[in-house]
Design a protein around this motif. Structure first.
Motif, PDB file in Angstrom:
ATOM      1  N   LYS A   1       0.818  -1.221   0.000  1.00 43.75           N
ATOM      2  CA  LYS A   1       0.000   0.000   0.000  1.00 43.75           C
ATOM      3  C   LYS A   1       0.844   1.260   0.000  1.00 43.75           C
ATOM      4  N   THR A   2       1.899   1.259   0.813  1.00 41.53           N
ATOM      5  CA  THR A   2       2.673   2.495   1.015  1.00 41.53           C
ATOM      6  C   THR A   2       3.986   2.523   0.225  1.00 41.53           C
ATOM      7  N   GLY A   3       4.467   1.344  -0.162  1.00 41.48           N
ATOM      8  CA  GLY A   3       5.763   1.254  -0.844  1.00 41.48           C
ATOM      9  C   GLY A   3       6.927   1.392   0.119  1.00 41.48           C
ATOM     10  N   LYS A   4       6.614   1.451   1.421  1.00 40.52           N
ATOM     11  CA  LYS A   4       7.665   1.677   2.420  1.00 40.52           C
ATOM     12  C   LYS A   4       8.474   0.402   2.676  1.00 40.52           C
ATOM     13  N   PRO A   5       9.804   0.474   2.602  1.00 39.45           N
ATOM     14  CA  PRO A   5      10.621  -0.711   2.903  1.00 39.45           C
ATOM     15  C   PRO A   5      10.467  -1.128   4.361  1.00 39.45           C
ATOM     16  N   ILE A   6      10.466  -2.430   4.583  1.00 42.30           N
ATOM     17  CA  ILE A   6      10.379  -2.956   5.954  1.00 42.30           C
ATOM     18  C   ILE A   6      11.782  -3.452   6.316  1.00 42.30           C
ATOM     19  N   GLU A   7      12.402  -2.761   7.243  1.00 36.97           N
ATOM     20  CA  GLU A   7      13.804  -3.051   7.568  1.00 36.97           C
ATOM     21  C   GLU A   7      13.960  -3.373   9.047  1.00 36.97           C
ATOM     22  N   PRO A   8      14.876  -4.284   9.393  1.00 31.22           N
ATOM     23  CA  PRO A   8      15.160  -4.495  10.810  1.00 31.22           C
ATOM     24  C   PRO A   8      15.801  -3.240  11.418  1.00 31.22           C
ATOM     25  N   ASP A   9      15.595  -3.079  12.722  1.00 33.78           N
ATOM     26  CA  ASP A   9      16.122  -1.905  13.403  1.00 33.78           C
ATOM     27  C   ASP A   9      17.549  -2.207  13.884  1.00 33.78           C
ATOM     28  N   PHE A  10      18.516  -1.825  13.089  1.00 35.07           N
ATOM     29  CA  PHE A  10      19.908  -2.098  13.435  1.00 35.07           C
ATOM     30  C   PHE A  10      20.623  -0.837  13.892  1.00 35.07           C
ATOM     31  N   LYS A  11      21.489  -1.010  14.903  1.00 39.20           N
ATOM     32  CA  LYS A  11      22.436   0.054  15.248  1.00 39.20           C
ATOM     33  C   LYS A  11      23.698  -0.185  14.425  1.00 39.20           C
ATOM     34  N   PRO A  12      24.491   0.855  14.143  1.00 39.41           N
ATOM     35  CA  PRO A  12      25.713   0.635  13.362  1.00 39.41           C
ATOM     36  C   PRO A  12      26.632  -0.384  14.038  1.00 39.41           C
ATOM     37  N   GLY A  13      27.093  -1.355  13.266  1.00 41.67           N
ATOM     38  CA  GLY A  13      27.978  -2.381  13.809  1.00 41.67           C
ATOM     39  C   GLY A  13      28.363  -3.392  12.747  1.00 41.67           C
ATOM     40  N   ILE A  14      29.295  -4.271  13.128  1.00 45.44           N
ATOM     41  CA  ILE A  14      29.780  -5.306  12.210  1.00 45.44           C
ATOM     42  C   ILE A  14      29.673  -6.658  12.893  1.00 45.44           C
ATOM     43  N   SER A  15      29.074  -7.616  12.187  1.00 44.53           N
ATOM     44  CA  SER A  15      29.036  -8.994  12.694  1.00 44.53           C
ATOM     45  C   SER A  15      29.869  -9.878  11.774  1.00 44.53           C
ATOM     46  N   ILE A  16      30.682 -10.736  12.405  1.00 39.70           N
ATOM     47  CA  ILE A  16      31.432 -11.741  11.642  1.00 39.70           C
ATOM     48  C   ILE A  16      30.535 -12.967  11.604  1.00 39.70           C
ATOM     49  N   THR A  17      30.014 -13.278  10.439  1.00 37.26           N
ATOM     50  CA  THR A  17      29.001 -14.337  10.355  1.00 37.26           C
ATOM     51  C   THR A  17      29.629 -15.724  10.281  1.00 37.26           C
ATOM     52  N   LYS A  18      28.829 -16.691  10.717  1.00 34.60           N
ATOM     53  CA  LYS A  18      29.228 -18.099  10.600  1.00 34.60           C
ATOM     54  C   LYS A  18      27.950 -18.914  10.576  1.00 34.60           C
ATOM     55  N   TRP A  19      27.979 -19.995   9.832  1.00 33.86           N
ATOM     56  CA  TRP A  19      26.822 -20.882   9.796  1.00 33.86           C
ATOM     57  C   TRP A  19      27.115 -22.059  10.709  1.00 33.86           C
ATOM     58  N   GLN A  20      26.170 -22.356  11.595  1.00 26.88           N
ATOM     59  CA  GLN A  20      26.392 -23.419  12.573  1.00 26.88           C
ATOM     60  C   GLN A  20      26.799 -24.710  11.855  1.00 26.88           C
ATOM     61  N   GLY A  21      27.891 -25.306  12.314  1.00 30.22           N
ATOM     62  CA  GLY A  21      28.371 -26.550  11.712  1.00 30.22           C
ATOM     63  C   GLY A  21      29.345 -26.339  10.572  1.00 30.22           C
ATOM     64  N   GLU A  22      29.441 -25.119  10.052  1.00 29.39           N
ATOM     65  CA  GLU A  22      30.384 -24.854   8.952  1.00 29.39           C
ATOM     66  C   GLU A  22      31.757 -24.519   9.538  1.00 29.39           C
ATOM     67  N   LYS A  23      32.793 -24.959   8.827  1.00 36.00           N
ATOM     68  CA  LYS A  23      34.148 -24.723   9.313  1.00 36.00           C
ATOM     69  C   LYS A  23      34.585 -23.272   9.074  1.00 36.00           C
ATOM     70  N   PHE A  24      34.210 -22.742   7.899  1.00 35.00           N
ATOM     71  CA  PHE A  24      34.726 -21.430   7.507  1.00 35.00           C
ATOM     72  C   PHE A  24      33.732 -20.313   7.835  1.00 35.00           C
ATOM     73  N   PRO A  25      34.254 -19.149   8.192  1.00 38.26           N
ATOM     74  CA  PRO A  25      33.356 -18.030   8.461  1.00 38.26           C
ATOM     75  C   PRO A  25      32.725 -17.507   7.177  1.00 38.26           C
ATOM     76  N   GLY A  26      31.593 -16.837   7.352  1.00 35.32           N
ATOM     77  CA  GLY A  26      30.949 -16.165   6.227  1.00 35.32           C
ATOM     78  C   GLY A  26      31.428 -14.726   6.137  1.00 35.32           C
ATOM     79  N   PRO A  27      30.663 -13.901   5.451  1.00 34.97           N
ATOM     80  CA  PRO A  27      31.086 -12.509   5.242  1.00 34.97           C
ATOM     81  C   PRO A  27      30.965 -11.639   6.491  1.00 34.97           C
ATOM     82  N   PHE A  28      31.493 -10.432   6.379  1.00 31.22           N
ATOM     83  CA  PHE A  28      31.246  -9.411   7.396  1.00 31.22           C
ATOM     84  C   PHE A  28      29.864  -8.817   7.100  1.00 31.22           C
TER      85      PHE A  28
END
Ligand code: FES
Length: 230
Positions: free
Chosen positions: A162-189
């Motif tokens: 109806k509004t065209g408004k993006p629905i975004e999570p409420d994030f504060k500025p920051g960096i997460s080092i991602t990893k998938w449970q059970g995976e050996k290698f890390p994912g992206p920043f």
């Protein structure tokens, strides 16, 4: 998980510079944490869980070549290996890159070249594209929104029809080092909360609520992750 005694909340002048054939130069006291993608019983990632919080620093350099011995920080190895960090990503705004998928309750914007392969867009309830098309159904709409918001790369953005408004999570500025449970290698920043990212040539990429930066050095869409780490 114990938290560091001193955590930064991120300053207004925070930012990341993609250095030429070298690390990401982070400034402004951006918080740095590990974040794990946890799957359901069928192996589909369904939630993010925070892990280690790194001690706060004002400025720091994150490895972009994937070969440092001091992960996630740069230790200078990129110069020894002759890392080619050429930035190949489009400078176009997200909406100019994205395809549009319409449903009765939602519109989904999708820029596949930004895919980090996180997999939150697929679940036993369906995938985000089909759920968007079925978004006249309350439950389908809710799951589609959740899946799009869990996409760390910002490949998927759901908007209210109806509004065209993006629905975004409420994030504060920051960096997460991602990893998938059970995976050996890390994912992206995972860069959250509208942190400005500047190319080595001084030009800025579009500032977005969520993007993923390559951590392994192998992306063909540098500086963004394209799932090559998998
Ligand atoms: S970018 Fe410096 S060691 Fe990887």
């Amino acid at each position: 998980m114990a938290k560091s005694k001193k955590e930064f909340s991120g300053k207004k002048d925070c930012g990341i510079v993609v250095s030429k054939d070298g690390p990401y130069l982070v400034s402004g006291g951006l918080p740095l944490v590990r974040e794990i993608a946890v799957p359901d019983s069928e192996g589909h990632p369904v939630k993010w869980v925070k892990g280690k919080v790194f001690p706060a620093k004002g400025d720091y350099a994150l490895c972009r070549c994937g070969q440092t011995e001091k992960k996630p920080f740069c230790d200078g190895t990129h110069t020894k290996i002759g890392f080619d960090g050429t930035e190949t990503a489009s400078r176009k705004e997200f909406l100019k890159q994205a395809e549009k998928i319409s449903g009765s309750g939602l519109v989904l914007f999708d820029a596949p070249e930004l895919c980090a392969g996180a997999g939150f867009c697929h679940s036993k309830e369906g995938d985000t594209w089909n759920l968007t098309k079925e978004s006249d159904n309350f439950k389908s709409k809710k799951i589609a929104i959740q899946q799009a918001c869990d996409c760390p790369a910002g490949r998927l953005v759901a908007c209210e029809k109806k509004t065209g408004k993006p629905i975004e999570p409420d994030f504060k500025p920051g960096i997460s080092i991602t990893k998938w449970q059970g995976e050996k290698f890390p994912g992206p920043f995972w860069i959250k909360g509208g942190v400005p990212i500047e190319s080595h040539d001084g030009k800025k990429y579009e500032t977005r609520n969520r993007v993923t930066l390559c951590h392994c050095g192998k992306s063909r869409n540098k500086p963004f992750c394209d799932g090559s780490h998998m």
